[in-house]
Design an enzyme around this catalytic site. Structure first.
Site, PDB file in Angstrom:
ATOM      1  N   ASN A 267       0.828  -1.208   0.039  1.00 15.53           N
ATOM      2  CA  ASN A 267      -0.022   0.025  -0.150  1.00 15.53           C
ATOM      3  C   ASN A 267       0.872   1.130   0.218  1.00 15.53           C
ATOM      4  O   ASN A 267       0.316   2.295   0.224  1.00 15.53           O
ATOM      5  CB  ASN A 267      -1.064  -0.157   1.229  1.00 15.53           C
ATOM      6  CG  ASN A 267      -1.987  -1.014   1.264  1.00 15.53           C
ATOM      7  OD1 ASN A 267      -2.522  -1.494   0.300  1.00 15.53           O
ATOM      8  ND2 ASN A 267      -2.152  -1.629   2.463  1.00 15.53           N
TER       9      ASN A 267
ATOM     10  N   HIS B  42     -14.799  -0.588   5.395  1.00 19.45           N
ATOM     11  CA  HIS B  42     -13.756  -1.208   6.223  1.00 19.45           C
ATOM     12  C   HIS B  42     -14.142  -1.973   7.367  1.00 19.45           C
ATOM     13  O   HIS B  42     -15.233  -1.397   8.193  1.00 19.45           O
ATOM     14  CB  HIS B  42     -12.523  -0.254   6.312  1.00 19.45           C
ATOM     15  CG  HIS B  42     -11.457  -0.675   6.808  1.00 19.45           C
ATOM     16  ND1 HIS B  42     -11.171  -0.879   8.076  1.00 19.45           N
ATOM     17  CD2 HIS B  42     -10.552  -1.604   6.105  1.00 19.45           C
ATOM     18  CE1 HIS B  42      -9.954  -1.531   8.297  1.00 19.45           C
ATOM     19  NE2 HIS B  42      -9.409  -1.957   7.002  1.00 19.45           N
TER      20      HIS B  42
ATOM     21  N   GLU C 299     -15.987   4.828   2.251  1.00 22.47           N
ATOM     22  CA  GLU C 299     -14.640   5.117   2.016  1.00 22.47           C
ATOM     23  C   GLU C 299     -14.606   6.176   0.770  1.00 22.47           C
ATOM     24  O   GLU C 299     -15.290   5.917  -0.084  1.00 22.47           O
ATOM     25  CB  GLU C 299     -13.907   3.732   1.654  1.00 22.47           C
ATOM     26  CG  GLU C 299     -13.720   2.823   2.995  1.00 22.47           C
ATOM     27  CD  GLU C 299     -13.359   1.472   2.724  1.00 22.47           C
ATOM     28  OE1 GLU C 299     -12.428   1.570   2.006  1.00 22.47           O
ATOM     29  OE2 GLU C 299     -13.612   0.544   3.225  1.00 22.47           O
TER      30      GLU C 299
ATOM     31  N   SER D 114     -10.965  -0.202  -0.212  1.00 19.30           N
ATOM     32  CA  SER D 114      -9.683  -0.849  -0.197  1.00 19.30           C
ATOM     33  C   SER D 114      -9.835  -2.288  -0.796  1.00 19.30           C
ATOM     34  O   SER D 114      -8.564  -2.731  -1.101  1.00 19.30           O
ATOM     35  CB  SER D 114      -9.568  -1.166   1.317  1.00 19.30           C
ATOM     36  OG  SER D 114     -10.720  -1.863   2.154  1.00 19.30           O
TER      37      SER D 114
ATOM     38  N   ASP E  36     -13.842   7.967   4.848  1.00 19.37           N
ATOM     39  CA  ASP E  36     -12.548   7.265   5.479  1.00 19.37           C
ATOM     40  C   ASP E  36     -11.673   7.181   3.885  1.00 19.37           C
ATOM     41  O   ASP E  36     -12.113   6.418   3.121  1.00 19.37           O
ATOM     42  CB  ASP E  36     -12.718   5.864   5.969  1.00 19.37           C
ATOM     43  CG  ASP E  36     -11.430   4.931   6.091  1.00 19.37           C
ATOM     44  OD1 ASP E  36     -10.412   5.486   5.573  1.00 19.37           O
ATOM     45  OD2 ASP E  36     -11.439   4.016   6.702  1.00 19.37           O
TER      46      ASP E  36
ATOM     47  N   HIS F  77      -7.301   5.192   1.369  1.00 20.79           N
ATOM     48  CA  HIS F  77      -6.394   4.758   0.015  1.00 20.79           C
ATOM     49  C   HIS F  77      -6.430   6.044  -0.959  1.00 20.79           C
ATOM     50  O   HIS F  77      -5.876   5.533  -2.112  1.00 20.79           O
ATOM     51  CB  HIS F  77      -7.173   3.548  -0.644  1.00 20.79           C
ATOM     52  CG  HIS F  77      -6.973   2.522   0.506  1.00 20.79           C
ATOM     53  ND1 HIS F  77      -5.818   1.570   0.307  1.00 20.79           N
ATOM     54  CD2 HIS F  77      -7.723   1.902   1.380  1.00 20.79           C
ATOM     55  CE1 HIS F  77      -5.819   0.750   1.041  1.00 20.79           C
ATOM     56  NE2 HIS F  77      -6.908   0.897   1.842  1.00 20.79           N
TER      57      HIS F  77
ATOM     58  N   LYS G 142      -0.613   4.095   4.282  1.00 28.38           N
ATOM     59  CA  LYS G 142      -0.565   3.617   3.010  1.00 28.38           C
ATOM     60  C   LYS G 142       0.287   4.537   2.202  1.00 28.38           C
ATOM     61  O   LYS G 142       1.701   4.613   2.019  1.00 28.38           O
ATOM     62  CB  LYS G 142      -1.806   3.819   2.309  1.00 28.38           C
ATOM     63  CG  LYS G 142      -2.753   2.516   2.423  1.00 28.38           C
ATOM     64  CD  LYS G 142      -3.425   2.393   3.841  1.00 28.38           C
ATOM     65  CE  LYS G 142      -3.984   1.152   3.834  1.00 28.38           C
ATOM     66  NZ  LYS G 142      -4.626   0.868   5.198  1.00 28.38           N
TER      67      LYS G 142
END
Ligand SMILES: Cc1ncc(COP(=O)(O)O)c(C=O)c1O
Length: 388
Positions: A47, A133, A175, A179, A204, A207, A236
Site C-alpha cells: 500500500n 472497512h 470510503e 480498499s 475514510d 487509500h 498507505k
C-alpha cells in the site's frame, strides 16, 4: 466446551475452508520488490503507493525527531504525551486539507472505532456502505446505535434508508477509495443525500489521500466535497503509520473530552510526528510519482483488457482480480510466486464469501516491464489452469 477444544475447533474450521492465514517474515520490502527466504519477488501487495516508506528525507526526519524527543511519547496526549511535533503536524494537516482542526490517532482502525463509539448513542443510526472497512462496520455493530448498510456506492439506496425519519442523529459512512475493490465512492451524490437528511458524512480516505487530488489532498478534494468527518491514514501513501481525524472546532473539542482512544491510549511517538510532517511535505510535491502511478494503472488496465482478464471498475492503484473460490485464489497466488511475483490472495471474511480475489496493488515505483511480465503470467494461468 473447554478452552482447548474451542481453540482447536476454530482453527480447524479455518483450515478446512482454505481460510488459514499466516504471517511471513519479509526481509526487505520497498514499493517495487521484496525479499523473502533469500528470494527476490516483484511486490504487487504494497500500500506504499508512492514509495515513501523508503524516502531518505522522511527517514532522516524520523532520526532527527528521535534525537530531539527520544523514542516514545511517555503517555496519552492528555497527560504529558502531547508535544510540539504533534501540534505542528495537526496544524499542517488541517491547513493542507482545509479543516479547522486535525486530531492524531495511533491508527486508522483506532480513529474509526473512536469516532463511532464517541459520537453514536442508542437512538442514533449509522448508515454505511456495505463494503466499508471492518473498522467502521465493527465499531458500528458494537455501538449502541443501529447499523444499516446501503448497497455499494448506490446513493439511491442511501436516500431510501434516510427517508425513514428517526428521533436520533444519523451518520453516513463510506470510503473514498474502497480498499478491496479499488473503486471510488460517488462522494458528491452521497454528500447531497446526507445533507438533505441532516445526516453527517464520514469519509475514510485511507487509500485516496496522497494519491489523488491536487497536491495529494485525496478523494474529497477531487470530488469537491467536505465531509463533517474526514479520516486519513498514514500507513498507505504516507509510507508510515498512524491516522488523523479532520473536523471543525467544536467536534475536535468534543473528541478531546469523549474520545476514549485519545484519552486512554499512549500518543504516537513525537519522532513519528516529525517524520509524518516531512511525509506531508513530500506528498504535496509528489506530482511526478503520482503521474508514474497513473501511467502504471493505465498500462495495467490496457494489458488486462488485451488479455481479457476479469477486471473490476477500478481507476485506482488497487486492481483486484475476482477469482471466487478460496482454493483457486490461493493456487493462483502460489503460481505467481513461483514466477517471481508477490500478490496476496484476499479471502473472506475480509471480502464477501465467494469473492476471493487477488488484490494487485500498483505503485509509482513499478516499471512497465514488471506489469507486462505479471500480465503474461496471469494470462498463462487463465489459459492453462482453467479447471484448477
Ligand atoms: C479503508 C481503511 N480504513 C482504515 C484502515 C485501518 O488503518 P490502519 O492500518 O492505520 O489501522 C485501513 C487499513 O487497511 C483501510 O483500508
Amino acid at each position: 466446551m473447554n478452552w482447548s477444544t474451542f481453540l482447536a475447533h476454530q482453527l480447524d474450521m479455518r483450515k478446512q475452508q482454505a481460510l488459514w492465514r499466516q504471517r511471513q517474515i519479509i526481509k526487505k520490502n520497498d514499493a517495487r520488490t521484496l525479499i523473502f527466504d533469500q528470494q527476490q519477488y516483484v511486490n504487487f501487495s504494497s500500500n506504499d503507493y508512492l514509495g515513501l516508506s523508503q524516502h531518505s528525507a522522511i527517514i532522516k526526519a524520523w532520526q532527527i525527531g528521535l534525537s530531539q524527543y527520544g523514542a516514545g511519547s511517555g503517555s496519552s496526549g492528555h497527560v504529558i504525551g502531547y508535544r510540539c511535533a504533534h501540534a505542528q503536524l495537526e496544524r499542517q494537516l488541517a491547513d493542507w486539507l482545509g479543516y479547522s482542526r486535525a486530531l492524531l490517532f495511533i491508527s486508522g482502525y483506532a480513529v474509526n472505532q473512536s469516532v463511532i463509539m464517541a459520537l453514536m448513542n442508542k437512538n442514533d443510526h449509522i448508515v454505511a456502505d456495505k463494503l466499508s472497512h471492518a473498522s467502521i462496520l465493527e465499531a458500528a455493530m458494537m455501538s449502541p446505535a443501529t447499523l444499516q448498510r446501503f448497497a455499494h456506492n448506490q446513493s439511491d439506496a442511501l436516500q431510501q434508508l434516510l427517508a425513514v425519519k428517526h428521533t436520533g442523529k444519523t451518520l453516513v459512512a463510506t470510503e473514498g477509495v474502497f480498499s478491496m475493490d479499488g473503486d471510488s465512492a460517488p462522494l458528491g451524490q452521497l454528500q447531497a443525500v446526507a445533507r438533505q437528511a441532516q445526516a453527517w458524512l464520514l469519509v475514510d480516505d485511507a487509500h485516496g489521500i496522497g494519491v489523488s487530488g491536487d497536491e495529494g489532498r485525496g478523494s474529497c478534494y477531487l470530488h469537491k466535497v467536505k465531509p463533517e468527518l474526514l479520516v486519513v491514514t498514514f500507513g498507505k501513501a504516507f509510507g508510515l503509520s498512524g491516522a488523523a481525524l479532520l473536523c471543525d472546532e467544536i467536534t475536535a473539542d468534543y473528541f478531546l473530552q469523549y474520545g476514549r482512544h485519545l484519552i486512554y491510549s499512549t500518543s504516537m511517538p513525537p519522532a513519528q510526528a516529525v517524520a509524518l510532517a516531512e511525509a506531508v511535505r513530500q506528498i504535496r510535491q509528489a506530482d511526478e510519482s503520482r503521474a508514474n502511478l497513473q501511467r502504471n494503472i493505465d498500462y495495467f488496465r490496457q494489458l488486462a483488457n488485451h488479455y481479457n482478464l476479469p477486471l473490476l471498475n477500478s481507476p485506482s492503484a488497487i486492481q483486484p482480480l475476482i477469482i471466487g473460490s478460496n482454493q483457486r485464489c490461493l493456487h493462483l497466488s502460489q503460481f505467481l510466486r513461483q514466477r517471481g511475483f508477490w500478490v496476496q490472495a484476499i479471502r473472506p471474511p475480509t471480502v464477501p464469501p465467494g469473492s476471493a480475489r487477488l488484490r494487485i496493488t500498483l505503485t509509482a515505483n513499478h516499471q512497465l516491464a514488471d506489469i507486462a511480465q505479471l500480465m503474461e503470467a496471469l494470462n498463462e494461468f487463465f489459459n492453462n489452469h482453467a479447471d484448477k
